[in-house]
Scaffold this motif. Structure first.
Motif, short mmCIF file in Angstrom:
data_model
loop_
_atom_site.label_atom_id
_atom_site.label_comp_id
_atom_site.label_asym_id
_atom_site.label_seq_id
_atom_site.Cartn_x
_atom_site.Cartn_y
_atom_site.Cartn_z
N SER A 1 -10.44 6.96 4.99
CA SER A 1 -10.34 6.87 3.55
C SER A 1 -10.41 8.26 2.94
CB SER A 1 -11.46 5.99 2.99
OG SER A 1 -12.73 6.53 3.34
N GLY A 2 -9.98 8.38 1.67
CA GLY A 2 -9.98 9.68 1.01
C GLY A 2 -10.14 9.56 -0.49
N ASP A 3 -10.37 10.72 -1.14
CA ASP A 3 -10.55 10.77 -2.59
C ASP A 3 -9.25 11.09 -3.31
OD1 ASP A 3 -13.31 10.47 -2.06
OD2 ASP A 3 -13.53 12.64 -1.82
N VAL A 4 -8.28 11.67 -2.59
CA VAL A 4 -7.01 12.07 -3.18
C VAL A 4 -5.89 11.44 -2.36
CG1 VAL A 4 -5.49 14.01 -3.77
CG2 VAL A 4 -7.97 14.26 -3.98
N LYS A 5 -4.85 10.99 -3.05
CA LYS A 5 -3.72 10.38 -2.35
C LYS A 5 -2.40 10.89 -2.93
CE LYS A 5 -1.65 5.88 -1.17
NZ LYS A 5 -1.83 4.41 -1.20
N PHE B 1 14.93 3.71 5.57
CA PHE B 1 13.89 4.26 4.72
C PHE B 1 13.23 5.47 5.35
CE2 PHE B 1 12.05 0.84 7.29
CZ PHE B 1 10.98 1.49 7.91
N ILE B 2 12.56 6.24 4.49
CA ILE B 2 11.72 7.36 4.93
C ILE B 2 10.48 7.38 4.04
CG2 ILE B 2 12.97 9.01 3.48
CD1 ILE B 2 12.41 11.10 5.73
N ASP B 3 9.31 7.53 4.67
CA ASP B 3 8.03 7.54 3.96
C ASP B 3 7.30 8.84 4.29
OD1 ASP B 3 8.50 4.80 3.24
OD2 ASP B 3 7.73 4.19 5.20
N ALA B 4 6.55 9.35 3.31
CA ALA B 4 5.75 10.55 3.55
C ALA B 4 4.49 10.47 2.69
CB ALA B 4 6.55 11.81 3.21
N GLY B 5 3.39 11.07 3.17
CA GLY B 5 2.17 11.08 2.38
C GLY B 5 0.94 11.36 3.21
N ASN B 6 -0.22 11.38 2.52
CA ASN B 6 -1.50 11.56 3.19
C ASN B 6 -2.60 11.33 2.16
OD1 ASN B 6 -3.45 12.17 5.14
ND2 ASN B 6 -2.34 13.99 5.86
N ILE B 7 -3.84 11.36 2.64
CA ILE B 7 -5.02 11.30 1.79
C ILE B 7 -5.91 12.49 2.14
CG2 ILE B 7 -5.05 8.80 1.39
CD1 ILE B 7 -7.02 8.57 3.74
N TRP B 8 -6.79 12.85 1.20
CA TRP B 8 -7.70 13.99 1.42
C TRP B 8 -9.05 13.70 0.77
CZ3 TRP B 8 -2.63 14.30 -0.01
CH2 TRP B 8 -1.76 15.04 0.82
N LEU B 9 -10.04 14.51 1.11
CA LEU B 9 -11.35 14.46 0.47
C LEU B 9 -11.45 15.55 -0.59
CD1 LEU B 9 -13.71 13.94 3.56
CD2 LEU B 9 -12.82 12.19 1.99
N ILE B 10 -12.17 15.26 -1.67
CA ILE B 10 -12.39 16.26 -2.72
C ILE B 10 -13.34 17.35 -2.22
CG2 ILE B 10 -13.57 16.63 -4.92
CD1 ILE B 10 -10.82 15.71 -5.40
N ASN B 11 -14.44 16.92 -1.63
CA ASN B 11 -15.46 17.86 -1.17
C ASN B 11 -15.30 18.14 0.33
OD1 ASN B 11 -16.72 17.90 -3.75
ND2 ASN B 11 -17.69 15.93 -3.26
N LYS B 12 -15.72 19.31 0.74
CA LYS B 12 -15.63 19.68 2.15
C LYS B 12 -16.62 18.87 2.97
CE LYS B 12 -15.62 23.73 5.19
NZ LYS B 12 -15.78 25.20 5.26
N ASP B 13 -16.17 18.37 4.12
CA ASP B 13 -17.01 17.60 5.02
C ASP B 13 -16.95 18.27 6.40
OD1 ASP B 13 -18.28 15.77 6.68
OD2 ASP B 13 -17.39 14.02 5.70
N SER B 14 -18.07 18.84 6.81
CA SER B 14 -18.09 19.57 8.09
C SER B 14 -17.84 18.65 9.28
CB SER B 14 -19.44 20.29 8.27
OG SER B 14 -20.51 19.34 8.21
N ASN B 15 -18.09 17.34 9.09
CA ASN B 15 -17.85 16.39 10.17
C ASN B 15 -16.37 16.00 10.29
OD1 ASN B 15 -20.58 16.18 10.97
ND2 ASN B 15 -20.97 14.78 9.26
N LYS B 16 -15.57 16.38 9.26
CA LYS B 16 -14.15 16.05 9.27
C LYS B 16 -13.35 17.31 8.95
CE LYS B 16 -14.77 11.20 7.88
NZ LYS B 16 -14.37 10.14 6.93
N PHE C 1 -8.87 18.61 0.36
CA PHE C 1 -7.62 18.83 -0.37
C PHE C 1 -7.51 20.30 -0.75
CE2 PHE C 1 -5.10 18.97 -4.30
CZ PHE C 1 -3.94 18.34 -3.87
N THR C 2 -6.39 20.93 -0.41
CA THR C 2 -6.15 22.34 -0.73
C THR C 2 -4.74 22.49 -1.28
OG1 THR C 2 -5.24 22.90 1.45
CG2 THR C 2 -7.65 23.01 1.18
N SER C 3 -4.40 23.72 -1.67
CA SER C 3 -3.06 24.00 -2.19
C SER C 3 -1.99 23.88 -1.11
CB SER C 3 -3.02 25.40 -2.81
OG SER C 3 -3.39 26.38 -1.84
N ASP C 4 -2.41 23.78 0.14
CA ASP C 4 -1.48 23.66 1.26
C ASP C 4 -1.24 22.20 1.65
OD1 ASP C 4 0.20 24.86 3.18
OD2 ASP C 4 -1.33 24.66 4.73
#
Length: 763
Positions: A648-652, A672-687, A692-695
């Motif tokens: 799961s993530g905070d950003v999609k 069809f073609i699909d693209a995407g991902n999810i990210w966390l707002i805060n840094k998690d050292s375990n993951k 989420f970054t500019s990259d």
């Protein structure tokens, strides 16, 4: 023979057979392969030339046999089937349903098409146009050729509205600033017809009940010279007196329990006078107050079409009446008055519906669900809808690394909808759709065998309203959810202990969420004539903010504040979904979707609650990846993924595009073609790699595939076969995996090919 060689051989055979379709024609028969229009002359601009050519070719009849990739595929199957001996069986189905008979040149009428093109050119202002028709033959194929010499197009010099002093003509003249007929624009008969309809619609708003567009005429004077015309808008002299008069509303008579099989003759005992309404309801089924909110006409009101339609729309949208019929009759009273009659046939007050569903998903779960719904459509005699539902379901993991973690669900939900706003403030809606107040309470018990169980309670109170057919709002003033785990097994506890990321623990954490949610939806996809249509939904979710302010909650400085021994969640979440549909032809459409969402925990929460986070992958998302198996970011927990993919993530961010085409009858195809991902707002050292970054664009998962859809009108069954093109969890520079695609390898297919079976389109 290699697989690729087989494909080529089949294609060449299909091409060769298709090219020989004419050999099945009888002696003397010729295959009509379509018509082409050529527009000649220097007087017409290139833009107008292309427009006239396209419009003219669309008017040609008959239409030739349909083509796919340049081949007449349906005619091919018609000939392939031959003439079956019986009117049933596979050959009969192939010939009549998949195939289509040849379109013969003998049924085309060149002179008829020539006259149609001549009339069309003149209707578009090319009064001096000339047309010619011819045909060319190549073996047994014939193409029709039409030539249009349009000459110079006539423009509008001036538009003249009535100048006399009669009341009707004065009102017609006041509308000229909104006229569709503009000085300097080209003459166009379609615009003249639209102008008559526009004036009639305006007059209907001013009480001219009996007026009609047929009582208007637009005279064309083409003698003014210089390829110009004057247009004279007039009310016909033979317009009847009733159409020239303004009408008001007198009696408003309502039959709320009307039936064709029963005598509707009123008597003194059955008549109820309520404000301006006369209600004939002997059984007293409905409280008269519902008509105050649905009928816009009042006694002595000027008739207008807007209130006429608003009243009918609201009666229909109550959801209580099976049939709604309206009739206006001239009143017996002196003067120009109308009596309005409303004949309303109720649906059965109480009903019960049972549904049995079969479902599957890309996490390798298949199962069934039983829903039982009981409804009362007139609970308190005010058209209130009470619904009580009970459901139970089973999902079985039929394949994958770990089997036996079946999911069992049971629960119940009750909702009550009032056809009005219930609020301390008086809110009035002028929409044709009845605003609604909805209260819901529900419970669900979910058991994952060998793992854990969850008890979920939810409740909400809010409003639903539509501005028009395109715009819809939903505001839940109070939205509460409480989730509590039970029966957590030793196996799951062992897996949690071994899970350094904490993902498995979050799944069974106690959660208390209360706050406000809002969503806005806009769509014009119902306008099927448009080439471009869109769908947009924006949603906002604010939880725990009032409680956070009151208690001063701040997990960065102190322990979270609890309610009933459970920390309440505090966050803000926004999500937007945009879809675009481009009609390429009557049989082909390009559908695209973009989803953007972000959740921000603060105050009493260090992270978003698990059930409110974003997930990606699966039958309606990235179809080349299993449900919830991608992200966050470039992170991949091999152990957790092999046990229960639940990332799961905070950003999609997700983007999809799909080319859809009707193949045969109920069979549709898609690429069809699909693209995407999810990210966390805060840094998690375990993951690592999850923030989420500019990259973020360099961390997208990409997949593609093909699918078949079977559209039975009442049901659309979808099958998709997809595989990944880009895996974000691989090292940078090695994420594209196009060079690894190998359909001939069983190990590659097992790891990468994903089959999805679903109901309905993904978007």
């Amino acid at each position: 023979m290699k697989l690729n060689h087989l494909y080529y051989a089949v294609f060449i055979l299909f091409l060769a057979t298709s090219c020989s379709n004419t050999k099945y024609l009888a002696d003397g028969e010729l295959l009509y392969v379509g018509g082409k229009v050529k527009v000649e002359g220097k007087e017409i601009s290139n833009k107008e030339r292309k427009k006239l050519k396209k419009e003219s070719e669309n008017l040609l009849r008959p239409k030739p046999n349909k083509k796919l990739l340049g081949l007449r595929h349906r005619l091919f199957f018609y000939n392939l089937a031959g003439k079956p001996k019986k009117e049933k069986g596979f050959r009969h189905w192939l010939r009549t349903k998949v195939g289509e008979p040849p379109v013969l040149f003998s049924i085309s009428d060149l002179d008829y098409n020539k006259n149609v093109l001549q009339n069309h050119a003149e209707n578009k202002g090319f009064f001096n146009a000339s047309t010619a028709a011819d045909s060319t033959r190549k073996k047994k194929k014939v193409k029709a050729l039409y030539t249009i010499k349009p000459g110079q197009q006539y423009k509008i010099k001036q538009v003249i509205f009535p100048s006399d002093s009669t009341e009707l003509n004065k009102i017609v003249t006041t509308t000229q600033d909104k006229s569709f007929l503009k000085v300097g624009e080209s003459y166009d008969l379609d615009k003249i017809k639209a102008e008559r309809i526009r004036i009639d619609a305006y007059l209907k708003e001013q009480g001219y009940f009996y007026f009609s567009p047929d009582f208007l005429k637009v005279q064309v004077d083409s003698t003014v010279g210089n390829h110009q015309v004057d247009l004279l808008v007039k009310v016909k002299g033979e317009t009847p007196l009733a159409a020239r008069n303004v009408y008001r509303i007198n009696n408003i008579i309502i039959y709320p329990n009307y039936s064709l099989s029963r005598n509707r003759k009123k008597n003194a005992d059955s008549l109820t006078i309520h404000n301006d309404f006369k209600i004939i309801d002997p059984e007293k089924l409905f409280n008269p107050r519902i008509f105050d909110r649905t009928l816009y006409f009042k006694k002595n009101d000027l008739y207008n079409r807007k209130n006429h339609n608003l009243s009918l729309n609201r009666l229909v949208n109550l959801g209580t009446f099976k049939f709604v019929k309206n009739q206006f009759k001239e009143s017996d009273t002196t003067g120009n008055y109308l009596d309005a009659y409303y004949y309303l046939t109720p649906l059965p007050k109480k009903s019960i519906r049972t549904e049995v569903l079969a479902k599957t998903n890309s996490a390798n779960y298949s199962g069934t669900e039983l829903n039982i719904n009981w409804s009362n459509r007139n609970t308190f005699k005010g058209a209130e809808l009470l619904t009580i539902s009970a459901f139970g379901g089973l999902e079985v993991q039929v394949s994958g690394i770990n089997k036996g973690f079946n999911v069992y669900r049971v629960g119940a939900e009750s909702s009550l909808i009032w056809p009005r706003f219930i609020s301390p403030l008086k809110i009035k809606s002028s929409s044709g759709f009845v605003p609604k107040t909805k209260a819901t309470i529900g419970y669900e018990y979910q058991n994952r065998s060998k793992l854990y169980s969850l008890n979920s309670f939810k409740g909400s109170f809010g409003y639903l309203w539509k501005e028009n057919i395109r715009k819809e709002h939903q505001l839940n003033v109070v939205d509460i959810m409480y989730v509590s785990p039970t029966n957590v097994t030793d196996l799951y506890r062992q897996k949690m202990a071994a899970d350094s990321t904490g993902s498995l623990e979050k799944v069974i954490a106690k959660q208390l969420i209360f706050g406000t949610t809002y969503s806005y939806t806009y769509t014009n996809t119902m306008e099927t004539a448009k080439r471009h249509t869109i769908y947009f939904k924006g949603a906002a979710d604010f939880a725990g903010n009032a409680a956070g302010l009151i208690t001063g909650a701040d997990v960065t400085k102190k322990e979270p504040v609890t309610v009933f021994s459970v920390p309440f969640s505090q966050y803000s979440k926004m999500e937007a979904e945009f879809r675009h549909y481009l009609k390429l032809s009557e049989r082909t459409q390009l559908a695209s979707r973009v989803i953007v969402g972000a959740g921000f925990p603060y105050g009493n929460s260090a992270e978003m609650p698990f059930i409110k986070q974003f997930f990606i992958g699966g039958t309606n998302s990235l179809r080349a990846f299993r449900a919830r198996s991608i992200g966050p970011g470039t992170f991949r927990d091999t152990d957790a993924s092999s046990f229960l993919p639940d990332q799961s993530g905070d950003v999609k961010f997700e983007i999809n595009t799909e080319l859809r085409a009707k193949l045969y009858s109920v069979v549709h195809g898609a690429v069809f073609i699909d693209a995407g991902n999810i990210w966390l707002i805060n840094k998690d050292s375990n993951k690592p790699g999850s923030q989420f970054t500019s990259d973020f664009l360099n961390e997208l998962a990409v997949g593609t595939g093909v699918g078949l859809r079977f559209d039975f009108s009442f049901l659309l069954l979808r099958t998709d076969l997809a595989f990944p093109l880009r895996k974000p969890y691989l090292s940078d520079g090695n994420r594209w995996v196009l060079d690894q695609i190998d359909f001939g390898s069983s190990s590659w297919r097992k790891e990468n090919l994903v089959f999805n079976l679903a109901i309905g389109y993904p978007f």
